[in-house]
Design a protein around this motif. Sequence first.
Motif, PDB file in Angstrom:
ATOM      1  N   THR A 223      17.081  11.633   2.957  1.00 54.91           N
ATOM      2  CA  THR A 223      16.698  10.230   3.103  1.00 54.91           C
ATOM      3  C   THR A 223      15.248  10.032   2.686  1.00 54.91           C
ATOM      4  N   VAL A 224      14.384  10.948   3.109  1.00 56.65           N
ATOM      5  CA  VAL A 224      12.966  10.857   2.748  1.00 56.65           C
ATOM      6  C   VAL A 224      12.806  10.922   1.236  1.00 56.65           C
ATOM      7  N   LEU A 225      13.492  11.863   0.609  1.00 56.84           N
ATOM      8  CA  LEU A 225      13.407  12.008  -0.844  1.00 56.84           C
ATOM      9  C   LEU A 225      13.885  10.736  -1.533  1.00 56.84           C
ATOM     10  N   ALA A 226      14.996  10.197  -1.103  1.00 60.47           N
ATOM     11  CA  ALA A 226      15.540   8.989  -1.737  1.00 60.47           C
ATOM     12  C   ALA A 226      14.607   7.798  -1.549  1.00 60.47           C
ATOM     13  N   LEU A 227      14.057   7.625  -0.369  1.00 57.21           N
ATOM     14  CA  LEU A 227      13.181   6.478  -0.116  1.00 57.21           C
ATOM     15  C   LEU A 227      11.895   6.558  -0.925  1.00 57.21           C
ATOM     16  N   TRP A 228      11.232   7.707  -0.900  1.00 54.48           N
ATOM     17  CA  TRP A 228       9.974   7.847  -1.634  1.00 54.48           C
ATOM     18  C   TRP A 228      10.197   7.764  -3.138  1.00 54.48           C
ATOM     19  N   ALA A 229      11.229   8.431  -3.625  1.00 53.37           N
ATOM     20  CA  ALA A 229      11.494   8.390  -5.068  1.00 53.37           C
ATOM     21  C   ALA A 229      11.893   6.983  -5.491  1.00 53.37           C
ATOM     22  N   GLY A 230      12.728   6.328  -4.708  1.00 51.29           N
ATOM     23  CA  GLY A 230      13.140   4.963  -5.035  1.00 51.29           C
ATOM     24  C   GLY A 230      11.978   3.995  -5.057  1.00 51.29           C
ATOM     25  N   ALA A 231      11.107   4.086  -4.040  1.00 51.84           N
ATOM     26  CA  ALA A 231       9.950   3.187  -3.984  1.00 51.84           C
ATOM     27  C   ALA A 231       9.010   3.448  -5.158  1.00 51.84           C
ATOM     28  N   GLY A 232       8.771   4.710  -5.454  1.00 54.66           N
ATOM     29  CA  GLY A 232       7.873   5.038  -6.570  1.00 54.66           C
ATOM     30  C   GLY A 232       8.434   4.602  -7.908  1.00 54.66           C
ATOM     31  N   LEU A 233       9.718   4.807  -8.113  1.00 55.32           N
ATOM     32  CA  LEU A 233      10.322   4.389  -9.375  1.00 55.32           C
ATOM     33  C   LEU A 233      10.371   2.867  -9.490  1.00 55.32           C
ATOM     34  N   LEU A 234      10.538   2.186  -8.370  1.00 60.70           N
ATOM     35  CA  LEU A 234      10.499   0.720  -8.384  1.00 60.70           C
ATOM     36  C   LEU A 234       9.110   0.222  -8.801  1.00 60.70           C
ATOM     37  N   VAL A 235       8.067   0.859  -8.262  1.00 60.90           N
ATOM     38  CA  VAL A 235       6.699   0.493  -8.650  1.00 60.90           C
ATOM     39  C   VAL A 235       6.468   0.798 -10.133  1.00 60.90           C
ATOM     40  N   ALA A 236       6.991   1.917 -10.611  1.00 57.17           N
ATOM     41  CA  ALA A 236       6.829   2.274 -12.020  1.00 57.17           C
ATOM     42  C   ALA A 236       7.526   1.269 -12.928  1.00 57.17           C
ATOM     43  N   VAL A 237       8.719   0.837 -12.563  1.00 59.78           N
ATOM     44  CA  VAL A 237       9.437  -0.155 -13.368  1.00 59.78           C
ATOM     45  C   VAL A 237       8.707  -1.488 -13.355  1.00 59.78           C
ATOM     46  N   ALA A 238       8.204  -1.885 -12.195  1.00 64.90           N
ATOM     47  CA  ALA A 238       7.450  -3.144 -12.105  1.00 64.90           C
ATOM     48  C   ALA A 238       6.193  -3.072 -12.962  1.00 64.90           C
ATOM     49  N   THR A 239       5.512  -1.936 -12.930  1.00 61.03           N
ATOM     50  CA  THR A 239       4.307  -1.768 -13.747  1.00 61.03           C
ATOM     51  C   THR A 239       4.642  -1.819 -15.234  1.00 61.03           C
ATOM     52  N   ALA A 240       5.722  -1.149 -15.614  1.00 64.14           N
ATOM     53  CA  ALA A 240       6.122  -1.169 -17.024  1.00 64.14           C
ATOM     54  C   ALA A 240       6.468  -2.578 -17.474  1.00 64.14           C
ATOM     55  N   THR A 241       7.188  -3.301 -16.646  1.00 62.99           N
ATOM     56  CA  THR A 241       7.542  -4.681 -16.995  1.00 62.99           C
ATOM     57  C   THR A 241       6.287  -5.542 -17.142  1.00 62.99           C
ATOM     58  N   LEU A 242       5.379  -5.389 -16.195  1.00 64.66           N
ATOM     59  CA  LEU A 242       4.138  -6.164 -16.236  1.00 64.66           C
ATOM     60  C   LEU A 242       3.321  -5.832 -17.482  1.00 64.66           C
ATOM     61  N   LEU A 243       3.165  -4.537 -17.765  1.00 60.13           N
ATOM     62  CA  LEU A 243       2.355  -4.132 -18.917  1.00 60.13           C
ATOM     63  C   LEU A 243       2.999  -4.519 -20.239  1.00 60.13           C
ATOM     64  N   LEU A 244       4.322  -4.463 -20.313  1.00 63.28           N
ATOM     65  CA  LEU A 244       4.976  -4.794 -21.576  1.00 63.28           C
ATOM     66  C   LEU A 244       5.069  -6.300 -21.805  1.00 63.28           C
ATOM     67  N   THR A 245       5.042  -7.103 -20.744  1.00 69.08           N
ATOM     68  CA  THR A 245       5.099  -8.565 -20.935  1.00 69.08           C
ATOM     69  C   THR A 245       3.707  -9.171 -20.908  1.00 69.08           C
ATOM     70  N   TRP A 246       3.023  -9.083 -19.821  1.00 70.22           N
ATOM     71  CA  TRP A 246       1.701  -9.690 -19.664  1.00 70.22           C
ATOM     72  C   TRP A 246       0.654  -8.915 -20.439  1.00 70.22           C
ATOM     73  N   GLY A 247       0.748  -7.576 -20.425  1.00 74.21           N
ATOM     74  CA  GLY A 247      -0.253  -6.743 -21.079  1.00 74.21           C
ATOM     75  C   GLY A 247      -0.292  -6.912 -22.572  1.00 74.21           C
ATOM     76  N   ARG A 248       0.816  -7.177 -23.220  1.00 77.48           N
ATOM     77  CA  ARG A 248       0.859  -7.369 -24.674  1.00 77.48           C
ATOM     78  C   ARG A 248      -0.013  -8.547 -25.089  1.00 77.48           C
ATOM     79  N   THR A 249       0.022  -9.598 -24.306  1.00 77.47           N
ATOM     80  CA  THR A 249      -0.776 -10.779 -24.664  1.00 77.47           C
ATOM     81  C   THR A 249      -2.248 -10.591 -24.349  1.00 77.47           C
ATOM     82  N   HIS A 250      -2.581  -9.587 -23.549  1.00 77.94           N
ATOM     83  CA  HIS A 250      -3.972  -9.351 -23.161  1.00 77.94           C
ATOM     84  C   HIS A 250      -4.533  -8.050 -23.737  1.00 77.94           C
ATOM     85  N   GLY A 251      -3.886  -7.508 -24.756  1.00 78.25           N
ATOM     86  CA  GLY A 251      -4.450  -6.390 -25.499  1.00 78.25           C
ATOM     87  C   GLY A 251      -4.114  -5.000 -24.983  1.00 78.25           C
TER      88      GLY A 251
END
Length: 182
Positions: A118-146
């Motif tokens: 359970t610990v492994l699933a929760l930590w890995a899931g939360a971290g991967l969720l943050v990574a996906v959110a960061t990738a989405t943010l950088l690929l959408t908003w970041g492209r327009t800001h260099g």
Amino acid sequence: MGAAVLALGTGAVTASGCVWYVPALVDLRAGADRPVSRRLAAASCVTGWATAAVVVPLLLLGVPFRPLLAVAAVGAGGAIALRVRAVARRRHEEREAAVCWATLGPQPTPPSGARPQTVLALWAGAGLLVAVATATLLLTWGRTHGVSTPLAVAAPTALAACALLAAALRAAQSRETWTHHP
């Protein structure tokens, strides 16, 4: 296929089924020496095989299909009903035994905290969720800001790797708690 061939095949299978119904007959013969659930299961086994044995002479006598099917269905239904009753009775016997064993001494308490999986699933899931959110943010908003594409890919990848490492470390700590418990 002729009824005689079907009767011969059913008879051969029924005769070879002795590896199941002979021990079941022994359990029934033992009576009160066996638990009720075991006797019910044995009765189910004998009923099923007896049904097959009854079908053989009916096939040889040329009984029409519908009555033959009715005999087989009644026998199978009885065997299934006995087996279901045996399973229910077995669960009841297991609960009774657990209560008896519980009165003999204190049971160890389970360790506090979540299981390692359970610990492994929760930590890995939360971290991967943050990574996906960061990738989405950088690929959408970041492209327009260099923000460059390599950075937009590298940052979430690093976040995902850190999340998996943290998850593995937390799971290892949790595993020690669970394995070193008395």
